[in-house]
Design a protein around this motif. Structure first.
Motif, PDB file in Angstrom:
ATOM      1  N   THR A  96     -20.306 -40.847  -3.469  1.00 45.54           N
ATOM      2  CA  THR A  96     -20.132 -41.294  -4.706  1.00 45.54           C
ATOM      3  C   THR A  96     -20.278 -42.632  -4.684  1.00 45.54           C
ATOM      4  O   THR A  96     -19.805 -43.377  -3.719  1.00 45.54           O
ATOM      5  N   ARG A  97     -20.087 -43.307  -5.822  1.00 48.35           N
ATOM      6  CA  ARG A  97     -19.946 -44.604  -6.255  1.00 48.35           C
ATOM      7  C   ARG A  97     -18.865 -45.133  -5.688  1.00 48.35           C
ATOM      8  O   ARG A  97     -18.696 -46.351  -4.932  1.00 48.35           O
ATOM      9  N   TRP A  98     -17.710 -44.395  -5.708  1.00 52.24           N
ATOM     10  CA  TRP A  98     -16.223 -44.685  -5.175  1.00 52.24           C
ATOM     11  C   TRP A  98     -16.252 -44.901  -3.889  1.00 52.24           C
ATOM     12  O   TRP A  98     -15.599 -45.697  -3.186  1.00 52.24           O
ATOM     13  N   GLU A  99     -16.913 -43.749  -3.287  1.00 52.33           N
ATOM     14  CA  GLU A  99     -16.901 -43.696  -1.687  1.00 52.33           C
ATOM     15  C   GLU A  99     -17.544 -44.752  -1.243  1.00 52.33           C
ATOM     16  O   GLU A  99     -17.322 -45.515  -0.392  1.00 52.33           O
ATOM     17  N   GLN A 100     -18.773 -45.053  -1.779  1.00 50.69           N
ATOM     18  CA  GLN A 100     -19.642 -46.289  -1.323  1.00 50.69           C
ATOM     19  C   GLN A 100     -18.636 -47.486  -1.569  1.00 50.69           C
ATOM     20  O   GLN A 100     -18.744 -48.575  -0.783  1.00 50.69           O
ATOM     21  N   ALA A 101     -18.035 -47.874  -2.562  1.00 54.33           N
ATOM     22  CA  ALA A 101     -17.073 -48.996  -2.913  1.00 54.33           C
ATOM     23  C   ALA A 101     -16.280 -49.148  -1.615  1.00 54.33           C
ATOM     24  O   ALA A 101     -15.717 -50.173  -1.252  1.00 54.33           O
ATOM     25  N   ILE A 102     -15.494 -47.845  -1.318  1.00 51.75           N
ATOM     26  CA  ILE A 102     -14.358 -47.911  -0.381  1.00 51.75           C
ATOM     27  C   ILE A 102     -15.065 -48.195   0.980  1.00 51.75           C
ATOM     28  O   ILE A 102     -14.362 -49.199   1.828  1.00 51.75           O
TER      29      ILE A 102
ATOM     30  N   GLY B 101     -17.649 -50.181   1.652  1.00 51.20           N
ATOM     31  CA  GLY B 101     -17.916 -51.521   1.594  1.00 51.20           C
ATOM     32  C   GLY B 101     -16.973 -52.388   1.807  1.00 51.20           C
ATOM     33  O   GLY B 101     -17.018 -53.374   2.340  1.00 51.20           O
ATOM     34  N   LEU B 102     -15.838 -51.873   1.252  1.00 49.64           N
ATOM     35  CA  LEU B 102     -14.620 -52.880   1.091  1.00 49.64           C
ATOM     36  C   LEU B 102     -14.072 -52.815   2.497  1.00 49.64           C
ATOM     37  O   LEU B 102     -13.627 -53.757   2.930  1.00 49.64           O
TER      38      LEU B 102
END
Length: 410
Positions: A20-26, A28-29
Motif C-alpha cells: 500500500t502507499r502507507w507501507e511504501q512510505a514506511i 522509504g522512511l
C-alpha cells in the motif's frame, strides 16, 4: 498395462498483494533513516570513516622508518583540550616545508587529531566524552575519570607515559608511524606535524619511541647522548578559568564543576612541568600571548618555525597571524562574572576552589619562565563590583524564603 492415476491440480498460489502507499512510505522512511546518518558522517568525516584502518595504513618496516627519520623532524603539539592546540596547528601548518594532517574530512579524525587514528596508546580524554558518567557512578559504584575534562585525574600509570613504558621499541614505532604516515606527505617535506592535546602527558614516551634506532641518542638530559632528537614538542596553554568555561561549552562537560575542570588543567600542567626538562627540544606558549595582536602572532609563529630549523616565510606568517581570533577569553570572562553575580552559591563554590587550588595554579610556569603564570583571581577574572559574598548569600536566602512563604499563602 500400467494405470496412471491423475494427480490433482495444484492449488493456485495467491499473488502477493502490492504494498500500500502507507507501507511504501514506511519502507522509504526506514531506508532514509538508515541512509541519512551515513551521509552526515560522510559529509563530516569523508570516506575514511567507512574504510577500515587496515586498508589505508602504511606498511613500512621499522628499518625503513628509521632511515626516513634521519633527515626529518616530527613535531608534536599538545596542551589542555580547548586550549588553543587547533589554532596553533593550523598556523604552523602554513609553512610550505611542513606536512600536517589534512582537514577532519580528509582524515576521518575529529579536529584532525592523530590520537584518533592510532592504536599504540590510549585516547584518554577524547573518544570517551559520552562515557563521562557522574561522580560515584550509578548506585554509588566506583567511577573512573577518563572523559574530557577529567582524564588527567586518572591513575598516573594510565595517564602519564614515559620512556620507561614497556611498549617503547621498534614494533610500536613502526605501527604508530604507519598509522600517522598515511596522512603525511612523505616525499619531500622535512617536518611532519601532529596535534593531539594529550601529547602534553605523553611527551617523554613519544620522544623515546621516535628515537628508537637513532644511533647514540639517549633519554638522559642534558646531553641526550650528544645526538639530536627526531621529535620536538610545542605546548600551548590557556588561562585555567577560560579553559574550564570552554570545556563547559561542550555538551559533555556543561554540568561539570569548575573545581574539577581546574584540577584537570592542573594535573596536565604538573605532568608537563615535570617532563619539560627531560625533553631535548620543547617550546611553550600561552594562547593569550599568541592572540595579543597580529604582530605578536606573526613573531611567535616565525620564532616557532625557526625552532624547527625552517627558513622564514613572512607572507605565510602574516596570513597565519590574521587567522587568530582576538580576545579569545572575553566571552568566558563575561560568562564567569555574570555567574558570580547571579548565583551566590556558584560564587561560593568558586571561591572555595580558588582557595584550594590557586597556589598550585600560580606555581605553574606555562611558558617555562617567571612571566608565564596564571592566577585564578587576577584582574580580568576578579569581577569588580561584586557585593560581599556573605551579603549576597543572605540576600539569596531571604529571596528564597519570601518565595516559599508566598507559595504557602497561595
Amino acid at each position: 498395462m500400467t494405470t496412471t492415476t491423475a494427480q490433482p491440480a495444484a492449488a493456485p498460489v495467491p499473488a502477493k498483494p502490492a504494498a500500500t502507499r502507507w507501507e511504501q512510505a514506511i519502507i522509504g522512511l526506514m531506508l532514509a533513516l538508515m541512509l541519512v546518518p551515513s551521509l552526515v558522517c560522510y559529509a563530516i568525516y569523508g570516506h575514511h570513516f567507512f574504510v577500515p584502518d587496515s586498508f589505508t595504513r602504511l606498511t613500512h618496516t621499522p628499518e625503513e622508518w628509521q632511515a626516513m627519520l634521519r633527515n626529518r623532524t616530527v613535531v608534536f603539539i599538545g596542551g589542555p583540550h580547548r586550549g588553543g592546540t587547533s589554532v596553533l596547528w593550523e598556523m604552523l601548518a602554513r609553512h610550505p616545508a611542513i606536512s600536517a594532517f589534512g582537514s577532519t574530512r580528509e582524515t576521518g579524525s575529529d579536529h584532525s587529531e592523530g590520537m584518533f587514528v592510532q592504536s599504540v596508546y590510549p585516547r584518554f580524554g577524547i573518544g570517551h566524552e559520552f562515557n563521562r558518567g557522574r561522580e560515584g557512578g550509578k548506585g554509588g559504584s566506583a567511577w573512573r575519570p577518563t572523559g574530557l575534562g577529567r582524564y588527567a585525574l586518572g591513575p598516573e600509570a594510565d595517564v602519564h607515559w614515559t620512556e620507561e613504558h614497556p611498549s617503547v621499541g621498534a614494533p610500536k614505532q613502526a605501527q604508530l608511524l604507519n598509522e600517522f604516515g598515511r596522512f603525511w606527505e612523505l616525499s619531500d617535506k622535512p617536518v611532519l606535524l601532529e596535534k593531539s592535546p594529550p601529547n602534553a602527558v605523553l611527551s617523554r614516551y613519544l620522544q623515546a619511541l621516535l628515537n628508537v634506532g637513532n644511533p647514540g641518542w639517549a633519554p638522559v638530559p642534558p646531553t641526550f647522548g650528544g645526538v639530536q632528537s627526531v621529535a620536538r614538542f610545542i605546548f600551548i596553554s590557556r588561562h585555567p578559568l577560560a579553559n574550564a568555561y570552554a570545556h563547559r561549552a561542550q555538551g559533555s562537560c556543561r554540568d561539570e564543576r569548575l573545581a574539577v575542570l581546574i584540577a584537570n588543567w592542573l594535573a596536565v600542567h604538573e605532568y608537563l612541568e615535570a617532563d619539560a626538562p627531560r625533553l631535548q627540544f620543547v617550546r611553550r606558549l600561552r594562547l593569550e600571548d599568541l592572540a595579543a595582536s597580529p604582530h605578536a602572532a606573526e613573531e611567535a609563529i616565525g620564532a616557532l618555525w625557526a625552532f624547527l630549523s625552517l627558513p622564514p616565510a613572512p607572507e605565510m606568517a602574516a596570513a597565519a597571524a590574521r587567522s587568530v581570533r582576538a580576545d579569545p577569553n572575553g566571552k568566558y570572562i563575561a560568562q564567569h562574572c555574570e555567574s558570580m553575580r547571579a548565583e551566590p552559591r556558584a560564587r561560593a563554590a568558586f571561591e572555595r576552589a580558588a582557595a584550594e587550588l590557586n597556589e598550585r595554579v600560580r606555581a605553574i610556569s606555562v611558558t617555562g619562565d617567571a612571566a608565564g603564570r596564571y592566577d585564578l583571581l587576577d584582574d580580568d577574572w576578579r569581577c569588580a563590583g561584586l557585593p560581599p559574598l556573605a551579603d549576597a548569600l543572605e540576600a539569596q536566602r531571604a529571596e528564597l524564603e519570601a518565595a516559599a512563604a508566598l507559595k504557602d499563602e497561595n
